[in-house]
Design a protein around this motif. Structure first.
Motif, PDB file in Angstrom:
ATOM      1  N   GLN A  93     -43.030 -35.792  27.342  1.00 56.18           N
ATOM      2  CA  GLN A  93     -42.747 -35.199  26.389  1.00 56.18           C
ATOM      3  C   GLN A  93     -42.630 -33.770  27.419  1.00 56.18           C
ATOM      4  N   GLY A  94     -41.749 -32.505  27.102  1.00 57.35           N
ATOM      5  CA  GLY A  94     -41.686 -31.425  27.476  1.00 57.35           C
ATOM      6  C   GLY A  94     -42.108 -30.422  25.812  1.00 57.35           C
ATOM      7  N   SER A  95     -42.046 -28.816  26.774  1.00 59.81           N
ATOM      8  CA  SER A  95     -42.412 -27.904  25.500  1.00 59.81           C
ATOM      9  C   SER A  95     -40.994 -27.139  25.181  1.00 59.81           C
ATOM     10  N   ALA A  96     -41.462 -26.193  24.760  1.00 58.53           N
ATOM     11  CA  ALA A  96     -40.950 -25.770  23.935  1.00 58.53           C
ATOM     12  C   ALA A  96     -39.283 -24.693  25.382  1.00 58.53           C
ATOM     13  N   LEU A  97     -40.021 -24.594  26.214  1.00 61.03           N
ATOM     14  CA  LEU A  97     -39.188 -23.732  27.245  1.00 61.03           C
ATOM     15  C   LEU A  97     -39.527 -24.466  28.779  1.00 61.03           C
ATOM     16  N   THR A  98     -39.690 -25.646  28.676  1.00 59.69           N
ATOM     17  CA  THR A  98     -39.973 -26.982  29.854  1.00 59.69           C
ATOM     18  C   THR A  98     -38.532 -26.554  30.663  1.00 59.69           C
ATOM     19  N   GLY A  99     -38.624 -25.588  31.777  1.00 53.46           N
ATOM     20  CA  GLY A  99     -36.681 -25.784  32.318  1.00 53.46           C
ATOM     21  C   GLY A  99     -35.853 -24.518  32.617  1.00 53.46           C
ATOM     22  N   ASP A 100     -36.908 -23.716  31.087  1.00 46.91           N
ATOM     23  CA  ASP A 100     -35.736 -22.863  30.580  1.00 46.91           C
ATOM     24  C   ASP A 100     -35.689 -21.891  31.768  1.00 46.91           C
ATOM     25  N   THR A 101     -34.766 -21.053  31.964  1.00 48.73           N
ATOM     26  CA  THR A 101     -34.135 -19.616  32.877  1.00 48.73           C
ATOM     27  C   THR A 101     -35.387 -18.399  32.793  1.00 48.73           C
ATOM     28  N   LEU A 102     -35.022 -18.136  31.679  1.00 47.54           N
ATOM     29  CA  LEU A 102     -35.670 -17.489  31.042  1.00 47.54           C
ATOM     30  C   LEU A 102     -37.149 -17.292  31.435  1.00 47.54           C
ATOM     31  N   ALA A 103     -38.219 -18.142  30.625  1.00 48.54           N
ATOM     32  CA  ALA A 103     -39.358 -17.823  30.980  1.00 48.54           C
ATOM     33  C   ALA A 103     -39.630 -17.904  32.717  1.00 48.54           C
ATOM     34  N   ARG A 104     -39.097 -18.843  33.428  1.00 49.65           N
ATOM     35  CA  ARG A 104     -39.040 -18.648  34.895  1.00 49.65           C
ATOM     36  C   ARG A 104     -38.724 -17.183  35.595  1.00 49.65           C
ATOM     37  N   ARG A 105     -37.851 -17.179  35.292  1.00 51.14           N
ATOM     38  CA  ARG A 105     -37.554 -15.319  35.793  1.00 51.14           C
ATOM     39  C   ARG A 105     -38.585 -14.601  35.391  1.00 51.14           C
ATOM     40  N   ALA A 106     -39.115 -14.510  33.949  1.00 50.07           N
ATOM     41  CA  ALA A 106     -39.994 -13.379  33.904  1.00 50.07           C
ATOM     42  C   ALA A 106     -41.142 -14.066  35.179  1.00 50.07           C
ATOM     43  N   GLN A 107     -41.745 -15.118  34.895  1.00 51.62           N
ATOM     44  CA  GLN A 107     -42.740 -15.073  35.729  1.00 51.62           C
ATOM     45  C   GLN A 107     -42.987 -15.165  37.169  1.00 51.62           C
ATOM     46  N   THR A 108     -41.753 -15.363  37.860  1.00 48.85           N
ATOM     47  CA  THR A 108     -40.888 -14.745  39.110  1.00 48.85           C
ATOM     48  C   THR A 108     -41.333 -13.506  39.255  1.00 48.85           C
ATOM     49  N   GLN A 109     -40.292 -12.655  38.555  1.00 43.66           N
ATOM     50  CA  GLN A 109     -40.360 -11.106  38.264  1.00 43.66           C
ATOM     51  C   GLN A 109     -41.952 -10.180  38.420  1.00 43.66           C
TER      52      GLN A 109
ATOM     53  N   ARG B 262     -44.626 -11.508  39.395  1.00 43.87           N
ATOM     54  CA  ARG B 262     -45.597 -11.750  40.390  1.00 43.87           C
ATOM     55  C   ARG B 262     -44.855 -11.018  41.300  1.00 43.87           C
ATOM     56  N   ASP B 263     -42.625 -11.229  41.622  1.00 45.11           N
ATOM     57  CA  ASP B 263     -42.927  -9.758  42.579  1.00 45.11           C
ATOM     58  C   ASP B 263     -43.204  -8.388  42.253  1.00 45.11           C
ATOM     59  N   ALA B 264     -43.329  -8.034  41.254  1.00 45.74           N
ATOM     60  CA  ALA B 264     -43.351  -6.590  40.930  1.00 45.74           C
ATOM     61  C   ALA B 264     -45.884  -6.297  41.650  1.00 45.74           C
ATOM     62  N   LEU B 265     -45.726  -7.327  41.278  1.00 43.22           N
ATOM     63  CA  LEU B 265     -47.203  -7.454  41.608  1.00 43.22           C
ATOM     64  C   LEU B 265     -47.476  -7.357  43.473  1.00 43.22           C
TER      65      LEU B 265
END
Length: 462
Positions: free
Chosen positions: A303-319, A321-324
């Motif tokens: 069973q996945g969570s509310a945003l499993t596979g969601d592109t917005l969540a991954r984009r926020a995480q990636t950006q 880390r990139d800014a850091l």
């Protein structure tokens, strides 16, 4: 015929069959409801990410402010004053002597026997202040007794410059009107009071309130005074007991006059900057943890969570880390790791070495400022990164709008499907009712024919 009676006439399980048909049809509604719940959970999850990004934006902006990285603190053992400093102040030590405190002017009228007795009617009360401004109070329709004047003055525009109250001195004519300047200092003092147009033939109201600086009159004056002090031997005068600008970036609040001079120390306050950096680290880690929680997948439960596979969540995480990473500045402290901020390789979260961070602020403040608040510093990078997600045209709002549209579409599908199912079930009811009626009639005919045949058989036997 009611649903509960279907099948009675025919003896067939039509009622159960109708229930089974509804359950089968309702599977389409259950599927839509599942999709609705998923969309609502996704919308709620977007809100959680938005809150985390907003907190990160606030923390990033703070470490980019000069007043954070250049914070100063003040200290003094004197009871005569307190002090505060902005980032514009210069670290140093000052000797402060408070000679006099600023005070407001007070004017007290002669006493009257009856504080509720009106003194004429109407007129205009004009007050001229020492700064040259004049302000008037229209007394037409106003109670001109002592009590009425107090209410009218205190309810008037603050620009009138005074507040009023009543004193009782216990004499034969005890009630005195007292006017007090709303501000301290000589500039805020009353220079003149005049009442014109009052109906009293003896102009008693003017006699009671008339005043002109330096001219003997009915009002007793306790003059206004400016604060006076010395800073490192230099004489300073202030209209108020809050002295700003005498020392660049420092505000003095005078509390007590006289006594010995006090020493004021203005020093760097690295604690404020250190806390701001720690708050940023906390906000960054909270965002990463929020995204991890909302995108996780339970392998055992499949069973996945509310945003499993969601592109917005991954984009926020990636950006984030990139800014850091991937940037540095000049100087002895050029990277975050050199100032004590590192990334845990297993969790991806930030960790702070308190000793290295304190040493960086103490010994290399200029380098740290450049790293955090410079042209391409951490603050600017994260402000830009978070800005992409926030606002009316940001990624999050776009995702929310899309999800809202999906929720509305699903509700329309649900409503349309419900209507279609009800129509189909009503059709089934009519068909089953007709079948039940027909079978009941056929049963009656069958019983009648059986009875008739039996009777014919009996006649033949005779």
């Amino acid at each position: 015929m009611a649903v509960s009676s279907i099948g009675v006439g025919s003896g067939l399980p039509l009622d159960q069959l109708l229930t089974d048909l509804r359950n089968s049809e309702n599977q389409a509604l259950a599927l839509i409801q599942t999709r609705q719940v998923s969309a609502q959970n996704r919308l709620s999850a977007y809100g959680k990410i938005q809150s985390s990004i907003e907190a990160l934006k606030t923390a990033a902006e703070k470490i980019g402010k000069e007043e954070t990285l250049g914070a100063l603190k003040t200290s003094t053992a004197s009871e005569a004053f307190t002090a505060s400093a902005t980032h514009k102040a210069i670290a140093g030590q000052y000797s402060v002597q408070v000679n006099t405190l600023a005070k407001a002017q007070t004017l007290v009228s002669q006493g009257v026997a009856d504080r509720g007795q009106a003194i004429g009617q109407g007129g205009t009360l004009t007050i001229k202040l020492a700064d040259g401004t004049e302000h008037s109070l229209d007394l037409d329709g106003v109670d001109t007794s002592i009590d009425g004047l107090v209410a009218a003055i205190n309810n008037a525009d603050p620009s009138l410059g005074v507040r009023a109250t009543v004193l009782n001195d216990g004499s034969e004519n005890p009630h005195r009107l007292m006017l007090t300047s709303t501000k301290t200092g000589t500039d805020a003092a009353v220079a003149g009071i005049e009442v014109t147009g009052n109906s009293d033939p003896e102009n008693a109201l003017q006699a009671l309130l008339g005043f002109e600086t330096g001219v003997p009159g009915a009002l007793q004056e306790q003059a206004a005074a400016n604060a006076s002090l010395t800073i490192n031997g230099i004489a300073i005068s202030s209209q108020t007991n809050r002295v700003e600008g005498a020392i660049e970036g420092v505000t003095l609040d005078l509390l007590k006059a006289g006594g010995d001079s006090g020493t004021l120390k203005v020093e760097r306050d690295d604690a404020a900057a250190t806390q701001a950096v720690k708050d940023f680290v906390t906000a960054y880690n909270n965002l990463q943890n929020t995204i991890k929680s909302l995108t996780s997948y339970d392998v055992e439960a499949q069973q996945g969570s509310a945003l499993t596979g969601d592109t917005l969540a991954r984009r926020a995480q990636t950006q984030a880390r990139d800014a850091l990473s991937g940037f540095s500045s000049a100087g002895s402290v050029r990277t975050l790791s050199q100032m004590g901020i590192t990334t845990n390789p297993s969790s991806g979260l930030l960790e702070v070495d308190n000793d290295k961070l304190a040493a960086a602020f103490k010994d290399h403040l200029g380098d740290v400022r450049q790293l955090l608040a410079g042209e391409n510093g951490l603050a600017k990078r994260f402000t830009e990164m978070t800005g992409n997600f926030l606002g009316s045209k940001g990624y999050i709002q776009s995702a929310k709008d899309g999800t809202d549209r999906n929720i509305k579409d699903l509700q329309r599908q649900y409503d349309d499907t419900s209507i279609r199912i009800e129509a189909k079930m009503e059709n089934y009811r009519r068909q089953f009712t007709a079948l039940d009626s027909m079978m009941a009639q056929m049963g009656s005919v069958s019983s009648y024919l059986t009875q008739q045949l039996s009777m014919l058989g009996n006649l033949n036997e005779k």
